[in-house]
Design a protein around this motif. Structure first.
Motif, PDB file in Angstrom:
ATOM      1  N   ALA A 189       0.831  -1.213   0.000  1.00  0.00           N
ATOM      2  CA  ALA A 189       0.000   0.000   0.000  1.00  0.00           C
ATOM      3  C   ALA A 189       0.858   1.252   0.000  1.00  0.00           C
ATOM      4  CB  ALA A 189      -0.930  -0.009   1.214  1.00  0.00           C
ATOM      5  N   VAL A 190       1.951   1.222   0.770  1.00  0.00           N
ATOM      6  CA  VAL A 190       2.852   2.375   0.804  1.00  0.00           C
ATOM      7  C   VAL A 190       3.500   2.579  -0.562  1.00  0.00           C
ATOM      8  CG1 VAL A 190       4.991   3.282   1.800  1.00  0.00           C
ATOM      9  CG2 VAL A 190       3.278   2.214   3.281  1.00  0.00           C
ATOM     10  N   ARG A 191       3.952   1.484  -1.170  1.00  0.00           N
ATOM     11  CA  ARG A 191       4.593   1.611  -2.484  1.00  0.00           C
ATOM     12  C   ARG A 191       3.585   2.075  -3.532  1.00  0.00           C
ATOM     13  NH1 ARG A 191       6.560  -3.139  -0.852  1.00  0.00           N
ATOM     14  NH2 ARG A 191       5.291  -4.321  -2.326  1.00  0.00           N
ATOM     15  N   ALA A 192       2.350   1.592  -3.428  1.00  0.00           N
ATOM     16  CA  ALA A 192       1.328   1.989  -4.391  1.00  0.00           C
ATOM     17  C   ALA A 192       1.056   3.486  -4.306  1.00  0.00           C
ATOM     18  CB  ALA A 192       0.040   1.203  -4.152  1.00  0.00           C
ATOM     19  N   ALA A 193       1.189   4.042  -3.109  1.00  0.00           N
ATOM     20  CA  ALA A 193       0.976   5.482  -2.947  1.00  0.00           C
ATOM     21  C   ALA A 193       2.137   6.293  -3.513  1.00  0.00           C
ATOM     22  CB  ALA A 193       0.780   5.812  -1.471  1.00  0.00           C
ATOM     23  N   GLY A 194       3.302   5.656  -3.692  1.00  0.00           N
ATOM     24  CA  GLY A 194       4.460   6.355  -4.250  1.00  0.00           C
ATOM     25  C   GLY A 194       4.938   7.460  -3.328  1.00  0.00           C
ATOM     26  N   PRO A 195       5.474   8.546  -3.894  1.00  0.00           N
ATOM     27  CA  PRO A 195       5.977   9.650  -3.061  1.00  0.00           C
ATOM     28  C   PRO A 195       4.896  10.271  -2.184  1.00  0.00           C
ATOM     29  CG  PRO A 195       6.777   9.855  -5.312  1.00  0.00           C
ATOM     30  CD  PRO A 195       5.741   8.761  -5.316  1.00  0.00           C
ATOM     31  N   ALA A 196       3.616  10.124  -2.580  1.00  0.00           N
ATOM     32  CA  ALA A 196       2.537  10.696  -1.775  1.00  0.00           C
ATOM     33  C   ALA A 196       2.511  10.102  -0.371  1.00  0.00           C
ATOM     34  CB  ALA A 196       1.188  10.462  -2.458  1.00  0.00           C
ATOM     35  N   ALA A 197       3.043   8.886  -0.198  1.00  0.00           N
ATOM     36  CA  ALA A 197       3.033   8.248   1.125  1.00  0.00           C
ATOM     37  C   ALA A 197       3.774   9.101   2.138  1.00  0.00           C
ATOM     38  CB  ALA A 197       3.655   6.854   1.037  1.00  0.00           C
ATOM     39  N   HIS A 198       4.874   9.716   1.719  1.00  0.00           N
ATOM     40  CA  HIS A 198       5.641  10.576   2.644  1.00  0.00           C
ATOM     41  C   HIS A 198       4.755  11.688   3.189  1.00  0.00           C
ATOM     42  CE1 HIS A 198       8.417  13.617   4.113  1.00  0.00           C
ATOM     43  NE2 HIS A 198       7.956  14.449   3.190  1.00  0.00           N
ATOM     44  N   TYR A 199       4.005  12.339   2.314  1.00  0.00           N
ATOM     45  CA  TYR A 199       3.204  13.492   2.737  1.00  0.00           C
ATOM     46  C   TYR A 199       2.007  13.060   3.578  1.00  0.00           C
ATOM     47  CZ  TYR A 199       6.220  15.724  -0.589  1.00  0.00           C
ATOM     48  OH  TYR A 199       7.343  16.159  -1.234  1.00  0.00           O
ATOM     49  N   MET A 200       1.406  11.932   3.216  1.00  0.00           N
ATOM     50  CA  MET A 200       0.249  11.471   3.982  1.00  0.00           C
ATOM     51  C   MET A 200       0.648  10.935   5.359  1.00  0.00           C
ATOM     52  SD  MET A 200      -2.354   9.764   1.196  1.00  0.00           S
ATOM     53  CE  MET A 200      -1.151   8.906   0.178  1.00  0.00           C
ATOM     54  N   LEU A 201       1.757  10.190   5.427  1.00  0.00           N
ATOM     55  CA  LEU A 201       2.132   9.533   6.675  1.00  0.00           C
ATOM     56  C   LEU A 201       3.049  10.379   7.544  1.00  0.00           C
ATOM     57  CD1 LEU A 201       2.729   5.882   5.403  1.00  0.00           C
ATOM     58  CD2 LEU A 201       0.732   6.792   6.607  1.00  0.00           C
ATOM     59  N   GLU A 202       3.913  11.173   6.940  1.00  0.00           N
ATOM     60  CA  GLU A 202       4.905  11.912   7.722  1.00  0.00           C
ATOM     61  C   GLU A 202       4.556  13.375   7.928  1.00  0.00           C
ATOM     62  OE1 GLU A 202       9.003  11.126   6.639  1.00  0.00           O
ATOM     63  OE2 GLU A 202       8.391   9.291   5.610  1.00  0.00           O
ATOM     64  N   ILE A 203       3.580  13.897   7.174  1.00  0.00           N
ATOM     65  CA  ILE A 203       3.192  15.300   7.354  1.00  0.00           C
ATOM     66  C   ILE A 203       1.709  15.404   7.699  1.00  0.00           C
ATOM     67  CG2 ILE A 203       3.020  17.576   6.288  1.00  0.00           C
ATOM     68  CD1 ILE A 203       5.450  16.947   4.641  1.00  0.00           C
ATOM     69  N   GLU A 204       0.838  14.832   6.834  1.00  0.00           N
ATOM     70  CA  GLU A 204      -0.595  14.980   7.086  1.00  0.00           C
ATOM     71  C   GLU A 204      -1.009  14.272   8.370  1.00  0.00           C
ATOM     72  OE1 GLU A 204      -4.972  14.313   5.018  1.00  0.00           O
ATOM     73  OE2 GLU A 204      -3.203  13.385   4.098  1.00  0.00           O
ATOM     74  N   TRP A 205      -0.585  13.029   8.551  1.00  0.00           N
ATOM     75  CA  TRP A 205      -0.989  12.275   9.747  1.00  0.00           C
ATOM     76  C   TRP A 205      -0.571  12.989  11.037  1.00  0.00           C
ATOM     77  CZ3 TRP A 205       0.669   6.429  10.465  1.00  0.00           C
ATOM     78  CH2 TRP A 205       0.090   5.920  11.627  1.00  0.00           C
ATOM     79  N   PRO A 206       0.712  13.366  11.205  1.00  0.00           N
ATOM     80  CA  PRO A 206       1.076  14.104  12.418  1.00  0.00           C
ATOM     81  C   PRO A 206       0.311  15.421  12.571  1.00  0.00           C
ATOM     82  CG  PRO A 206       3.042  13.268  11.327  1.00  0.00           C
ATOM     83  CD  PRO A 206       1.897  13.033  10.386  1.00  0.00           C
ATOM     84  N   GLN A 207       0.070  16.110  11.442  1.00  0.00           N
ATOM     85  CA  GLN A 207      -0.656  17.371  11.526  1.00  0.00           C
ATOM     86  C   GLN A 207      -2.091  17.144  12.003  1.00  0.00           C
ATOM     87  OE1 GLN A 207       0.563  20.222  11.413  1.00  0.00           O
ATOM     88  NE2 GLN A 207      -1.123  21.652  11.123  1.00  0.00           N
ATOM     89  N   LEU A 208      -2.698  16.053  11.601  1.00  0.00           N
ATOM     90  CA  LEU A 208      -4.042  15.733  12.082  1.00  0.00           C
ATOM     91  C   LEU A 208      -4.032  15.463  13.588  1.00  0.00           C
ATOM     92  CD1 LEU A 208      -5.269  13.448   9.159  1.00  0.00           C
ATOM     93  CD2 LEU A 208      -6.115  15.735   9.714  1.00  0.00           C
ATOM     94  N   TYR A 209      -2.969  14.810  14.071  1.00  0.00           N
ATOM     95  CA  TYR A 209      -2.859  14.589  15.516  1.00  0.00           C
ATOM     96  C   TYR A 209      -2.687  15.910  16.257  1.00  0.00           C
ATOM     97  CZ  TYR A 209      -2.980   9.544  15.971  1.00  0.00           C
ATOM     98  OH  TYR A 209      -3.409   8.236  16.012  1.00  0.00           O
ATOM     99  N   ARG A 210      -1.919  16.828  15.669  1.00  0.00           N
ATOM    100  CA  ARG A 210      -1.759  18.138  16.302  1.00  0.00           C
ATOM    101  C   ARG A 210      -3.094  18.865  16.361  1.00  0.00           C
ATOM    102  NH1 ARG A 210       2.955  18.125  12.878  1.00  0.00           N
ATOM    103  NH2 ARG A 210       4.836  17.740  14.123  1.00  0.00           N
TER     104      ARG A 210
END
Length: 270
Positions: free
Chosen positions: A153-174
């Protein structure tokens, strides 16, 4: 006029960028990209900072992110240089994949031209070239099959995985932390929307498997900083945020049941 002082009205920016005025006006209406400058006559204009934001929006969109995800990532400080690097890497990857696929198809064509049977190895190589390599990603709480599924699933997302998991996800927690601090109730619409997006991300990277979601949740409680990517508040605070999110999720499920609908299967709970 220097580059820094250049300005564009919506029509001029649309003509220069290739975007439609309708798109730019829609992005303005949702707060994604709004003109920052004004003329002496009060007309709104885009400046060089807005143009940079426009590039970042388009860069993230090219990597597969939704407008909501892009807005969250920009709020979370997505780095322009990283976006450019990821775009380049994505283009290089696709060029490599296409080159590999072309080589495999040439082999198949050559075999057919020679009127010989296409060997299994040649066919399998062509199949692999069309579907990409397999591999595994992620940690200790998942069994090998689950690791493979999440990695795919991570590979299928390609570079977008970085933004969803490492930026968007933490920002949602904040944002959840800010809502909790402000005294929001778990059934507040803003909290429910936030939890809904977290669940969308969870379903995307867990393959819709609730057991994977549960195990990721267990890992979160053991090491919230490592899993969520947010280490600023103490671990106990992030666990409280996780509990708040779970209460909101339960409240949303109860509301759905009360409305007489059948709740959808849970996909994953980041």
């Amino acid at each position: 006029m220097t580059e820094q002082s250049r300005r564009w009205r919506v029509g001029a920016l649309a003509a220069s960028s290739g975007l439609s005025q309708r798109t730019l006006r829609y992005w303005d209406s949702i707060g994604l990209l709004s003109p920052s400058a004004r003329t002496d006559g009060g007309h709104r204009e885009y400046d060089s900072d807005d143009l940079l934001r426009l590039y970042r929006i388009l860069g993230l969109r090219s990597l597969g992110l939704t407008l909501d995800s892009i807005a969250t990532c920009l709020d979370g400080g997505a780095d322009t240089r990283r976006i450019v690097s990821d775009q380049l890497a994505d283009v290089d990857r696709r060029l490599t994949d296409l080159s590999t696929l072309r080589d495999r198809l040439v082999q198949v064509e050559r075999s057919l031209d020679e009127q010989s049977a296409v060997t299994a190895d040649v066919l399998l190589a062509a199949v692999r070239a069309q579907h990409g390599p397999d591999g595994s990603v992620l940690g200790e709480h998942l069994d090998p099959d689950q690791i493979d599924a999440v990695g795919a699933a991570v590979r299928a997302a390609g570079p977008a995985a970085h933004y969803m998991l490492e930026i968007e996800w933490p920002q949602l927690y904040r944002r959840a932390d800010a809502l909790l601090t402000a005294g929001a109730r778990p059934d507040d619409p803003a909290v429910r929307r936030l939890v809904g997006r977290l669940d969308e991300l969870g379903a995307r990277f867990s393959g819709g498997d609730p057991d994977v979601g549960r195990r990721i949740g267990d890992a979160y409680r053991e090491d919230p900083a490592a899993i969520s990517g947010v280490s600023d508040p103490p671990a106990d605070r992030w666990r409280a945020v996780a509990d708040f999110i779970e209460l909101a999720r339960t409240a949303g499920a109860a509301r759905t049941r009360g409305a007489g609908s059948t709740p959808q299967a849970e996909g994953g709970r980041p």
